[in-house]
Motif scaffolding. Structure first.
Motif, PDB file in Angstrom:
ATOM      1  N   ILE A  77       0.851  -1.183   0.000  1.00 24.79           N
ATOM      2  CA  ILE A  77       0.000   0.000   0.000  1.00 24.79           C
ATOM      3  C   ILE A  77       0.887   1.234   0.000  1.00 24.79           C
ATOM      4  CG2 ILE A  77      -1.665   1.345   1.341  1.00 24.79           C
ATOM      5  CD1 ILE A  77      -2.948  -1.252   2.194  1.00 24.79           C
ATOM      6  N   LYS A  78       0.605   2.131  -0.920  1.00 27.56           N
ATOM      7  CA  LYS A  78       1.391   3.371  -1.036  1.00 27.56           C
ATOM      8  C   LYS A  78       1.359   4.110   0.301  1.00 27.56           C
ATOM      9  CE  LYS A  78       1.976   7.487  -3.798  1.00 27.56           C
ATOM     10  NZ  LYS A  78       1.493   8.254  -4.928  1.00 27.56           N
ATOM     11  N   GLY A  79       2.561   4.508   0.738  1.00 24.97           N
ATOM     12  CA  GLY A  79       2.679   5.236   1.994  1.00 24.97           C
ATOM     13  C   GLY A  79       3.117   4.377   3.163  1.00 24.97           C
ATOM     14  N   LEU A  80       3.049   3.041   3.004  1.00 20.68           N
ATOM     15  CA  LEU A  80       3.522   2.138   4.056  1.00 20.68           C
ATOM     16  C   LEU A  80       4.853   1.541   3.640  1.00 20.68           C
ATOM     17  CD1 LEU A  80       0.214   0.286   5.034  1.00 20.68           C
ATOM     18  CD2 LEU A  80       1.321   2.198   6.216  1.00 20.68           C
ATOM     19  N   LYS A  81       5.759   1.421   4.582  1.00 20.06           N
ATOM     20  CA  LYS A  81       7.110   0.958   4.291  1.00 20.06           C
ATOM     21  C   LYS A  81       7.157  -0.531   3.960  1.00 20.06           C
ATOM     22  CE  LYS A  81      11.757   0.955   6.247  1.00 20.06           C
ATOM     23  NZ  LYS A  81      12.599   1.333   7.391  1.00 20.06           N
ATOM     24  N   TYR A  82       6.388  -1.335   4.678  1.00 18.45           N
ATOM     25  CA  TYR A  82       6.436  -2.786   4.519  1.00 18.45           C
ATOM     26  C   TYR A  82       5.148  -3.316   3.880  1.00 18.45           C
ATOM     27  CZ  TYR A  82      10.172  -2.197   7.930  1.00 18.45           C
ATOM     28  OH  TYR A  82      11.304  -1.790   8.583  1.00 18.45           O
ATOM     29  N   GLU A  83       5.237  -4.505   3.319  1.00 24.87           N
ATOM     30  CA  GLU A  83       4.038  -5.136   2.778  1.00 24.87           C
ATOM     31  C   GLU A  83       3.099  -5.511   3.921  1.00 24.87           C
ATOM     32  OE1 GLU A  83       4.492  -9.632   1.705  1.00 24.87           O
ATOM     33  OE2 GLU A  83       6.378  -8.659   1.190  1.00 24.87           O
ATOM     34  N   LEU A  84       1.846  -5.764   3.592  1.00 25.81           N
ATOM     35  CA  LEU A  84       0.843  -6.139   4.584  1.00 25.81           C
ATOM     36  C   LEU A  84       0.570  -7.638   4.500  1.00 25.81           C
ATOM     37  CD1 LEU A  84       0.154  -3.063   3.656  1.00 25.81           C
ATOM     38  CD2 LEU A  84      -1.811  -3.438   5.102  1.00 25.81           C
ATOM     39  N   GLY A 104       5.766  -4.685  10.768  1.00 24.87           N
ATOM     40  CA  GLY A 104       6.689  -3.651  11.225  1.00 24.87           C
ATOM     41  C   GLY A 104       6.027  -2.633  12.131  1.00 24.87           C
ATOM     42  N   ASN A 105       4.834  -2.938  12.665  1.00 25.61           N
ATOM     43  CA  ASN A 105       4.120  -2.068  13.606  1.00 25.61           C
ATOM     44  C   ASN A 105       3.835  -0.669  13.071  1.00 25.61           C
ATOM     45  OD1 ASN A 105       3.881  -4.045  15.570  1.00 25.61           O
ATOM     46  ND2 ASN A 105       5.897  -3.581  16.407  1.00 25.61           N
ATOM     47  N   GLU A 106       3.644  -0.545  11.769  1.00 26.30           N
ATOM     48  CA  GLU A 106       3.274   0.745  11.189  1.00 26.30           C
ATOM     49  C   GLU A 106       1.815   1.050  11.503  1.00 26.30           C
ATOM     50  OE1 GLU A 106       4.969   1.815   7.128  1.00 26.30           O
ATOM     51  OE2 GLU A 106       4.966  -0.376   7.102  1.00 26.30           O
ATOM     52  N   SER A 107       1.507   2.294  11.774  1.00 26.84           N
ATOM     53  CA  SER A 107       0.125   2.716  11.951  1.00 26.84           C
ATOM     54  C   SER A 107      -0.551   2.744  10.587  1.00 26.84           C
ATOM     55  CB  SER A 107       0.056   4.102  12.582  1.00 26.84           C
ATOM     56  OG  SER A 107       0.547   4.056  13.893  1.00 26.84           O
ATOM     57  N   TRP A 108      -1.817   2.328  10.540  1.00 23.48           N
ATOM     58  CA  TRP A 108      -2.584   2.321   9.300  1.00 23.48           C
ATOM     59  C   TRP A 108      -4.054   2.437   9.646  1.00 23.48           C
ATOM     60  CZ3 TRP A 108      -4.964  -2.316   6.720  1.00 23.48           C
ATOM     61  CH2 TRP A 108      -5.460  -2.004   5.447  1.00 23.48           C
ATOM     62  N   ASP A 109      -4.771   3.267   8.946  1.00 26.73           N
ATOM     63  CA  ASP A 109      -6.183   3.506   9.241  1.00 26.73           C
ATOM     64  C   ASP A 109      -7.131   2.592   8.470  1.00 26.73           C
ATOM     65  OD1 ASP A 109      -6.043   4.490   6.667  1.00 26.73           O
ATOM     66  OD2 ASP A 109      -6.640   6.533   7.186  1.00 26.73           O
ATOM     67  N   GLY A 110      -6.595   1.593   7.770  1.00 26.81           N
ATOM     68  CA  GLY A 110      -7.437   0.657   7.033  1.00 26.81           C
ATOM     69  C   GLY A 110      -7.836   1.131   5.651  1.00 26.81           C
ATOM     70  N   GLN A 111      -7.375   2.297   5.256  1.00 26.02           N
ATOM     71  CA  GLN A 111      -7.718   2.857   3.946  1.00 26.02           C
ATOM     72  C   GLN A 111      -6.578   2.606   2.963  1.00 26.02           C
ATOM     73  OE1 GLN A 111     -10.887   4.229   3.598  1.00 26.02           O
ATOM     74  NE2 GLN A 111     -11.014   3.444   5.684  1.00 26.02           N
ATOM     75  N   ALA A 112      -6.933   2.423   1.708  1.00 24.45           N
ATOM     76  CA  ALA A 112      -5.910   2.203   0.675  1.00 24.45           C
ATOM     77  C   ALA A 112      -6.396   2.776  -0.642  1.00 24.45           C
ATOM     78  CB  ALA A 112      -5.616   0.719   0.536  1.00 24.45           C
ATOM     79  N   GLU A 113      -5.941   3.951  -0.960  1.00 21.12           N
ATOM     80  CA  GLU A 113      -6.303   4.553  -2.235  1.00 21.12           C
ATOM     81  C   GLU A 113      -5.485   3.949  -3.369  1.00 21.12           C
ATOM     82  OE1 GLU A 113      -7.370   8.404  -2.584  1.00 21.12           O
ATOM     83  OE2 GLU A 113      -8.316   8.472  -0.626  1.00 21.12           O
ATOM     84  N   THR A 114      -4.210   3.654  -3.084  1.00 16.10           N
ATOM     85  CA  THR A 114      -3.331   3.068  -4.076  1.00 16.10           C
ATOM     86  C   THR A 114      -2.651   1.847  -3.459  1.00 16.10           C
ATOM     87  OG1 THR A 114      -2.900   5.256  -4.979  1.00 16.10           O
ATOM     88  CG2 THR A 114      -1.410   3.496  -5.653  1.00 16.10           C
ATOM     89  N   PHE A 115      -2.843   0.692  -4.088  1.00 16.47           N
ATOM     90  CA  PHE A 115      -2.206  -0.524  -3.590  1.00 16.47           C
ATOM     91  C   PHE A 115      -1.825  -1.426  -4.745  1.00 16.47           C
ATOM     92  CE2 PHE A 115      -6.659  -1.591  -3.937  1.00 16.47           C
ATOM     93  CZ  PHE A 115      -6.648  -2.874  -4.450  1.00 16.47           C
ATOM     94  N   GLU A 116      -0.968  -2.390  -4.442  1.00 15.35           N
ATOM     95  CA  GLU A 116      -0.542  -3.372  -5.439  1.00 15.35           C
ATOM     96  C   GLU A 116      -0.660  -4.749  -4.813  1.00 15.35           C
ATOM     97  OE1 GLU A 116       3.553  -4.767  -7.663  1.00 15.35           O
ATOM     98  OE2 GLU A 116       3.411  -2.740  -6.895  1.00 15.35           O
ATOM     99  N   LEU A 117      -1.276  -5.665  -5.528  1.00  9.28           N
ATOM    100  CA  LEU A 117      -1.419  -7.056  -5.083  1.00  9.28           C
ATOM    101  C   LEU A 117      -0.876  -7.929  -6.197  1.00  9.28           C
ATOM    102  CD1 LEU A 117      -2.530  -8.826  -2.797  1.00  9.28           C
ATOM    103  CD2 LEU A 117      -4.721  -8.811  -3.952  1.00  9.28           C
ATOM    104  N   ALA A 118       0.349  -8.375  -6.046  1.00  5.26           N
ATOM    105  CA  ALA A 118       0.991  -9.131  -7.117  1.00  5.26           C
ATOM    106  C   ALA A 118       1.900 -10.216  -6.566  1.00  5.26           C
ATOM    107  CB  ALA A 118       1.811  -8.192  -7.987  1.00  5.26           C
TER     108      ALA A 118
END
Length: 118
Positions: A77-84, A104-118
């Motif tokens: 997900i764009k804006g997050l350092k590590y994959e989910l 990696g314990n990154e904060s995330w609000d559950g929203q994803a405007e831009t993501f890649e699933l590959a």
């Protein structure tokens, strides 16, 4: 007018993650995809580092009792350092919830405007 389906309730991220899981397990779990016509989003729970999408549905059960399913596809997900990480939880033969969580314990609000699933 048409009958409302699970696909109407899901956001694009949830839809794509579920599709990846179904594609990965279609052979092992014949008829798995048919369950999605009976599902409805019961609610969403944001944990600060992830998202639970909880489901309810009409009476239909799979032969599989309790199992967690994922796929080999990487979710970025764009804006997050590590994959989910993500998994679909089946309890007592029914689809219970979809969990999507950061690594990696990154904060995330559950929203994803831009993501890649590959």
């Amino acid at each position: 007018m048409y009958a409302k389906t699970i696909m109407d309730d899901l956001n694009i991220l949830e839809r794509e993650v579920l599709k990846a899981i179904v594609d990965e397990h279609a052979i092992k779990l014949p008829g798995f995809q048919e369950h999605f016509a009976k599902l409805k989003v019961k609610g969403r729970e944001y944990t600060g580092v992830g998202l639970y999408t909880n489901f309810q549905y009409q009476s239909i059960k799979m032969a599989v009792k309790d199992i967690a399913l994922s796929s080999k596809k990487r979710l970025l997900i764009k804006g997050l350092k590590y994959e989910l990480s993500y998994e679909l939880n089946l309890t007592d033969g029914k689809i219970h919830f979809l969990e999507i969580v950061t690594n990696g314990n990154e904060s995330w609000d559950g929203q994803a405007e831009t993501f890649e699933l590959a």
